[in-house]
Design a protein around this motif. Structure first.
Motif, short mmCIF file in Angstrom:
data_model
loop_
_atom_site.label_atom_id
_atom_site.label_comp_id
_atom_site.label_asym_id
_atom_site.label_seq_id
_atom_site.Cartn_x
_atom_site.Cartn_y
_atom_site.Cartn_z
N ASP A 102 25.46 38.57 -9.10
CA ASP A 102 26.74 37.97 -8.70
C ASP A 102 26.95 38.05 -7.19
O ASP A 102 27.51 37.14 -6.59
N PHE A 103 26.50 39.14 -6.59
CA PHE A 103 26.56 39.28 -5.13
C PHE A 103 25.74 38.17 -4.47
O PHE A 103 26.19 37.52 -3.53
N LEU A 104 24.53 37.94 -5.01
CA LEU A 104 23.63 36.95 -4.42
C LEU A 104 24.06 35.51 -4.71
O LEU A 104 23.78 34.61 -3.91
N VAL A 105 24.73 35.27 -5.83
CA VAL A 105 25.04 33.89 -6.20
C VAL A 105 26.00 33.25 -5.20
O VAL A 105 25.87 32.06 -4.89
N VAL A 106 26.95 34.01 -4.65
CA VAL A 106 27.84 33.40 -3.65
C VAL A 106 27.08 33.10 -2.36
O VAL A 106 27.36 32.12 -1.68
N ILE A 107 26.09 33.94 -2.04
CA ILE A 107 25.26 33.69 -0.87
C ILE A 107 24.41 32.44 -1.11
O ILE A 107 24.25 31.60 -0.22
N LEU A 108 23.88 32.31 -2.32
CA LEU A 108 23.10 31.13 -2.70
C LEU A 108 23.93 29.86 -2.56
O LEU A 108 23.48 28.88 -1.94
N ILE A 109 25.13 29.86 -3.10
CA ILE A 109 25.99 28.67 -3.03
C ILE A 109 26.36 28.38 -1.58
O ILE A 109 26.34 27.22 -1.15
N TYR A 110 26.67 29.41 -0.81
CA TYR A 110 26.99 29.24 0.61
C TYR A 110 25.82 28.57 1.34
O TYR A 110 26.00 27.61 2.09
N CYS A 111 24.62 29.10 1.14
CA CYS A 111 23.44 28.54 1.81
C CYS A 111 23.19 27.09 1.37
O CYS A 111 22.81 26.25 2.19
N PHE A 112 23.41 26.81 0.09
CA PHE A 112 23.24 25.44 -0.39
C PHE A 112 24.22 24.50 0.32
O PHE A 112 23.82 23.43 0.80
N VAL A 113 25.47 24.89 0.40
CA VAL A 113 26.47 24.05 1.08
C VAL A 113 26.10 23.88 2.54
O VAL A 113 26.13 22.76 3.07
N THR A 151 35.05 39.57 -15.81
CA THR A 151 35.11 40.99 -15.43
C THR A 151 35.59 41.08 -13.99
O THR A 151 35.27 40.23 -13.15
N TRP A 152 36.36 42.13 -13.72
CA TRP A 152 36.80 42.37 -12.35
C TRP A 152 35.63 42.76 -11.46
O TRP A 152 35.66 42.52 -10.24
N ALA A 153 34.59 43.33 -12.04
CA ALA A 153 33.40 43.68 -11.27
C ALA A 153 32.75 42.43 -10.67
O ALA A 153 32.23 42.48 -9.55
N ASP A 154 32.78 41.32 -11.40
CA ASP A 154 32.24 40.07 -10.87
C ASP A 154 33.06 39.61 -9.66
O ASP A 154 32.51 39.17 -8.65
N ILE A 155 34.38 39.71 -9.77
CA ILE A 155 35.26 39.35 -8.65
C ILE A 155 34.90 40.19 -7.43
O ILE A 155 34.81 39.68 -6.31
N LEU A 156 34.70 41.49 -7.64
CA LEU A 156 34.33 42.38 -6.54
C LEU A 156 32.98 41.99 -5.95
O LEU A 156 32.82 41.93 -4.73
N ALA A 157 32.01 41.69 -6.81
CA ALA A 157 30.67 41.30 -6.33
C ALA A 157 30.74 40.01 -5.52
O ALA A 157 30.10 39.90 -4.47
N TYR A 158 31.52 39.03 -5.98
CA TYR A 158 31.68 37.78 -5.23
C TYR A 158 32.33 38.04 -3.87
O TYR A 158 31.94 37.48 -2.85
N GLY A 172 37.79 32.65 -13.36
CA GLY A 172 39.05 32.39 -14.04
C GLY A 172 38.86 31.56 -15.29
O GLY A 172 39.52 31.79 -16.32
N LEU A 173 37.95 30.60 -15.23
CA LEU A 173 37.64 29.79 -16.42
C LEU A 173 37.02 30.66 -17.51
O LEU A 173 37.24 30.42 -18.70
N GLN A 174 36.27 31.67 -17.10
CA GLN A 174 35.72 32.61 -18.08
C GLN A 174 36.85 33.40 -18.73
O GLN A 174 36.84 33.63 -19.95
N TYR A 175 37.81 33.81 -17.93
CA TYR A 175 38.97 34.54 -18.46
C TYR A 175 39.71 33.70 -19.50
O TYR A 175 40.16 34.21 -20.52
N LEU A 176 39.81 32.40 -19.23
CA LEU A 176 40.50 31.49 -20.15
C LEU A 176 39.62 31.06 -21.32
O LEU A 176 40.06 30.27 -22.16
N ASP A 177 38.36 31.55 -21.34
CA ASP A 177 37.42 31.23 -22.42
C ASP A 177 37.19 29.72 -22.52
O ASP A 177 37.15 29.14 -23.61
N MET A 178 37.05 29.09 -21.35
CA MET A 178 36.95 27.63 -21.27
C MET A 178 35.73 27.08 -22.00
O MET A 178 35.81 26.02 -22.61
N VAL A 179 34.61 27.81 -21.97
CA VAL A 179 33.40 27.33 -22.65
C VAL A 179 33.68 27.13 -24.14
O VAL A 179 33.30 26.12 -24.72
N LYS A 180 34.40 28.08 -24.74
CA LYS A 180 34.74 27.97 -26.16
C LYS A 180 35.72 26.82 -26.39
O LYS A 180 35.57 26.05 -27.34
#
Length: 130
Positions: free
Chosen positions: A38-49, A100-107, A73-81
């Motif tokens: 999760d830490f790396l995914v925001v860096i990945l998206i940033y580099c892509f942009v 998870t709040w840990a994901d928010i922290l990692a992002y 937030g969409l995960q919190y709302l269970d949007m996939v389901k």
């Protein structure tokens, strides 16, 4: 903001994407996969942009962070389901399936890292005297 291809950011995007795929495919631990990924995914998206858009680092990083918060937030709302896509492996990988709040922290930490690196990188550039 203007459109302009940046080879350096694109190379970083590819390297980060390969790293994320390797983490997802081969690491099944309790730290690197859930948190470093999760830490790396925001860096990945940033580099892509930044591969395609020339814009100041902080606004791009903040936009990526807000996008990441939106997905969480969409995960919190269970949007996939709610969309009836809970059996789609790709959707569950891309959007995730639990908040998870840990994901928010990692992002947030990943975005702070991006901003720090960009500030250090631009501070090291020599000034042009005209």
């Amino acid at each position: 903001m203007k459109l302009r291809f940046n080879r350096w950011y694109f190379i970083l995007t590819v390297l980060l994407f390969v790293t994320e795929v390797l983490i997802a495919a081969y690491l099944h631990d309790e730290f690197i996969r859930p948190y470093a990924g999760d830490f790396l995914v925001v860096i990945l998206i940033y580099c892509f942009v930044r591969s395609f858009i020339q814009a100041p680092a902080v606004p791009v990083a903040v936009a990526v962070l807000l996008f990441s918060y939106l997905v969480e937030g969409l995960q919190y709302l269970d949007m996939v389901k709610h969309l009836g896509l809970e059996h789609s492996r790709i959707t569950n990988i891309v959007l995730g399936n639990y908040f998870t709040w840990a994901d928010i922290l990692a992002y947030t930490l990943g975005t702070a890292f991006v901003i720090l690196v960009e500030k250090l990188r631009t501070a090291r550039k020599p000034e042009v005297i005209s």
